[in-house]
Design a protein around this motif. Structure first.
Motif, mmCIF file in Angstrom:
data_model
loop_
_atom_site.group_PDB
_atom_site.id
_atom_site.type_symbol
_atom_site.label_atom_id
_atom_site.label_comp_id
_atom_site.label_asym_id
_atom_site.label_seq_id
_atom_site.Cartn_x
_atom_site.Cartn_y
_atom_site.Cartn_z
ATOM 1 N N CYS A 81 0.797 -1.228 0.000
ATOM 2 C CA CYS A 81 0.000 0.000 0.000
ATOM 3 C C CYS A 81 0.833 1.283 0.000
ATOM 4 N N LEU A 82 2.141 1.164 -0.142
ATOM 5 C CA LEU A 82 3.002 2.345 -0.129
ATOM 6 C C LEU A 82 3.993 2.298 -1.292
ATOM 7 N N ARG A 83 4.409 3.482 -1.732
ATOM 8 C CA ARG A 83 5.485 3.591 -2.719
ATOM 9 C C ARG A 83 6.286 4.855 -2.419
ATOM 10 N N TYR A 84 7.452 4.954 -3.033
ATOM 11 C CA TYR A 84 8.267 6.155 -2.869
ATOM 12 C C TYR A 84 7.574 7.342 -3.529
ATOM 13 N N ALA A 85 7.654 8.492 -2.890
ATOM 14 C CA ALA A 85 7.046 9.693 -3.477
ATOM 15 C C ALA A 85 7.741 10.075 -4.782
ATOM 16 N N ALA A 86 9.024 9.719 -4.877
ATOM 17 C CA ALA A 86 9.789 9.955 -6.108
ATOM 18 C C ALA A 86 10.655 8.734 -6.368
ATOM 19 N N PRO A 87 10.888 8.387 -7.632
ATOM 20 C CA PRO A 87 11.706 7.200 -7.943
ATOM 21 C C PRO A 87 13.079 7.285 -7.295
ATOM 22 N N GLN A 88 13.522 6.179 -6.725
ATOM 23 C CA GLN A 88 14.831 6.115 -6.054
ATOM 24 C C GLN A 88 15.852 5.504 -7.032
ATOM 25 N N TRP A 89 16.396 6.356 -7.922
ATOM 26 C CA TRP A 89 17.279 5.879 -8.984
ATOM 27 C C TRP A 89 18.558 5.253 -8.438
ATOM 28 N N HIS A 90 18.997 5.716 -7.294
ATOM 29 C CA HIS A 90 20.262 5.215 -6.757
ATOM 30 C C HIS A 90 20.194 3.723 -6.417
ATOM 31 N N LEU A 91 18.979 3.201 -6.237
ATOM 32 C CA LEU A 91 18.842 1.776 -5.905
ATOM 33 C C LEU A 91 19.261 0.882 -7.075
ATOM 34 N N LEU A 92 19.192 1.424 -8.300
ATOM 35 C CA LEU A 92 19.594 0.617 -9.461
ATOM 36 C C LEU A 92 21.098 0.397 -9.486
ATOM 37 N N THR A 93 21.866 1.305 -8.832
ATOM 38 C CA THR A 93 23.329 1.169 -8.849
ATOM 39 C C THR A 93 23.819 0.189 -7.804
ATOM 40 N N LYS A 94 22.915 -0.207 -6.871
ATOM 41 C CA LYS A 94 23.287 -1.165 -5.834
ATOM 42 C C LYS A 94 22.923 -2.559 -6.301
#
Length: 561
Positions: A81-94
């Motif tokens: 029922c929750l999501r990030y208010a804005a895409p967390q692009w840095h997670l793709l680099t991990k």
């Protein structure tokens, strides 16, 4: 009384009774499909928030979009029922960050803003192609509406038990059966094509009312056209139709995984049942009690002709007046639910039966909710539920024939309650043992249902049988509606729901001891018959019927084998 003697004269278990009972039992096969339909049409699939609008137009894979959009919960699964208010692009680099630890993304999510699923949800439709949950997004803040759908349906069943029970005693079983079949067919079809959830609930309410009408009038037409010596077998056979219906639902739902087509599949056959119901004969027993002996004689003659006993049927005219004179004189006036409480024996009997029905339904649905913790495929669970009833009902039919209705009713309830209480003592990690006890308890409660349907039909007199059956059925619906609420008490005392679910059947099993035994007894036709039985005075039963009643045990066991 002597009506059983008239049935013997026109052919007690002839071609008419066999065909009549068979056609009436066929709709019972679909009762479980409507009672348990919510398990499939309201199945909650795994879900998570849709990606942001700008992401849905990008070239990212679905896995990558999920990784930068939805945080993980404490179990390492995407939040529902929750999501990030804005895409967390840095997670793709991990590389592997989303799967390397269960707490990593959760902790990271604490440093960023979260929001609700404003762009909707993505559903994993593994078990069903569509459900009312996925079509109308009945999740997160709207998840309580799922329970409302079943509550509204059970409310319809409750109201139907009151309305159709009284109307059929006044206007007849056949006409109300016709109306109920048509209402089920129309309401079910409309529910399948509902465009909004409120409309779906409205038509499911109609289905619930219709189910009560079909069930009550089917049972009365069966019981009132068969002789004493086959009542137990026929009553048990009707119960098995419901059991087979549970297995049929699993099969139908397995192949039809769209909720609209599934609802339609279990509703359209009632149009056929509506047409078949025009052939049924009105209960001659009810016609006599309603001061319509001419039509009763006509129906009996028709049955005699169908059974190849036309000559015997022609002799009924005078015999009906003689054998039913007492009942016709006692049946003057209008009867209501209040008659269930006006006389001492009827009052005691009604109170005890109310406790039996309420606790049976209450514990049955309470236990069914616990069985959802099986953790296996939903279709397999449905099969297990159905199969558990089969041996239980085999045992109870033998018990009812040998030990009587009262002993069987008390035993089924008390054993069911004990199994639920034993489950409280079994450690939670012993899932196999807990499951076995739950299945045993569920089987005993199914046997109790089978017993109390037959037992109640034999206890209530013909003149108010439908009022009585409607009353106890209403008590059962109250139990079914209350059962989910008891689970809320687990937030305060985890063991309290099990204690209540187990204690209720034991208490009602003790109350059933005060009911009179009906094994080998003729059906009472008037309230006076019930009072005579309660005070120890015997009704006027012909010698021929007495001989038939003495052979009940042997005949029933032969037919059951």
């Amino acid at each position: 009384m002597g009506f059983g003697e008239l049935l013997e004269q026109v052919g007690s278990t002839g071609r008419f009774q066999i065909l009549h009972t068979t056609l009436l039992c066929i709709p019972v096969l679909l009762f479980a499909s409507h009672n348990l339909l919510q398990n499939f049409v309201a199945l909650v699939p795994p879900h998570f928030c849709n990606a942001h609008t700008n992401l849905s137009q990008s070239q990212m894979s679905a896995e990558e979009a999920l990784q930068v959009t939805v945080p993980l919960d404490q179990t390492g699964k995407p939040e529902r029922c929750l999501r990030y208010a804005a895409p967390q692009w840095h997670l793709l680099t991990k590389n592997g960050s989303s799967s390397s630890g269960k707490e990593g993304d959760t902790n990271a999510g604490l440093d960023v803003d979260l929001q609700g699923c404003s762009d909707g949800w993505t559903y994993n439709m593994t078990h069903m192609e569509s459900t009312i949950i996925s079509d109308w997004n009945l999740v997160c803040d709207q998840r309580s509406l799922k329970q409302m759908g079943q509550t509204v349906y059970m409310g319809g069943v409750l109201l139907g038990a009151v309305v159709f029970g009284g109307l059929s005693d006044r206007y007849g079983r056949r006409i109300l059966l016709l109306i109920s079949n048509l209402l089920m067919a129309v309401s079910g079809t409309c529910a399948a094509f509902s465009t909004t959830f409120p409309l779906f609930c409205l038509f499911r309410f109609g289905c619930g009312m219709a189910l009560s009408g079909v069930g009550l009038n089917t049972f009365s037409l069966i019981v009132e056209w068969i002789p004493t010596n086959v009542r137990t077998t026929v009553g048990t056979t009707t119960g098995y139709c419901y059991t087979v219906g549970q297995l049929m639902l699993a099969l139908i739902a397995y192949f039809i995984r769209d909720w609209r087509w599934l609802t339609l599949a279990v509703s359209l056959p009632f149009f056929v049942f509506f047409l078949i119901a025009w052939w049924f004969h009105e209960s001659s027993r009810w016609l006599v009690m309603s001061n319509n002996p001419e039509q009763a004689i006509k129906n009996l003659k028709s049955v005699a002709k169908f059974n190849g006993r036309k000559e015997e049927g022609e002799k009924i005219d005078m015999r009906l007046q003689e054998t039913m004179k007492k009942e016709m004189s006692c049946s003057q006036g209008t009867h209501s639910v209040l008659d269930l409480f006006r006389t001492p024996t009827m009052r005691r009997m009604t109170i005890c039966l109310s406790a039996v029905w309420l606790s049976t339904s209450f514990a049955y649905y309470g236990l069914a909710m616990d069985l959802q913790k099986f953790g296996v495929d939903i279709y397999l669970i449905q099969v297990i539920f159905g199969v558990a009833d089969i041996p239980a009902k085999v045992v109870v039919v033998v018990s009812m024939s040998y030990f009587g209705r009262r002993t069987s009713q008390c035993g089924a309830l008390i054993i069911a309650g004990i199994t639920v209480l034993i489950n409280l003592l079994i450690p939670y990690d012993k899932q196999t043992a807990r499951t076995c006890m739950a299945v045993l308890g569920k089987g005993c409660l199914a046997a109790s249902f089978n017993c109390c349907y037959l037992y109640s039909g034999e206890l209530f007199p013909t003149i108010i049988r439908q009022n009585g059956m409607g009353w106890v059925s209403m008590m059962a619906r109250v139990g079914a509606m209350v059962a989910p609420m008891v689970l809320l008490t687990a937030d305060y005392l985890p063991w309290l729901p099990g204690l209540i679910y187990g204690g209720a059947p034991i208490l009602s099993g003790i109350a059933a001891i005060f009911l009179p035994e009906t094994l080998g007894s003729p059906l009472p036709d008037t309230i006076q018959d019930v009072e005579d039985r309660g005070t120890g005075r015997s009704s006027k039963v012909s010698r021929k019927e007495e001989i038939i009643l003495q052979d009940t045990q042997a005949d029933l066991l032969k037919q059951t084998a």
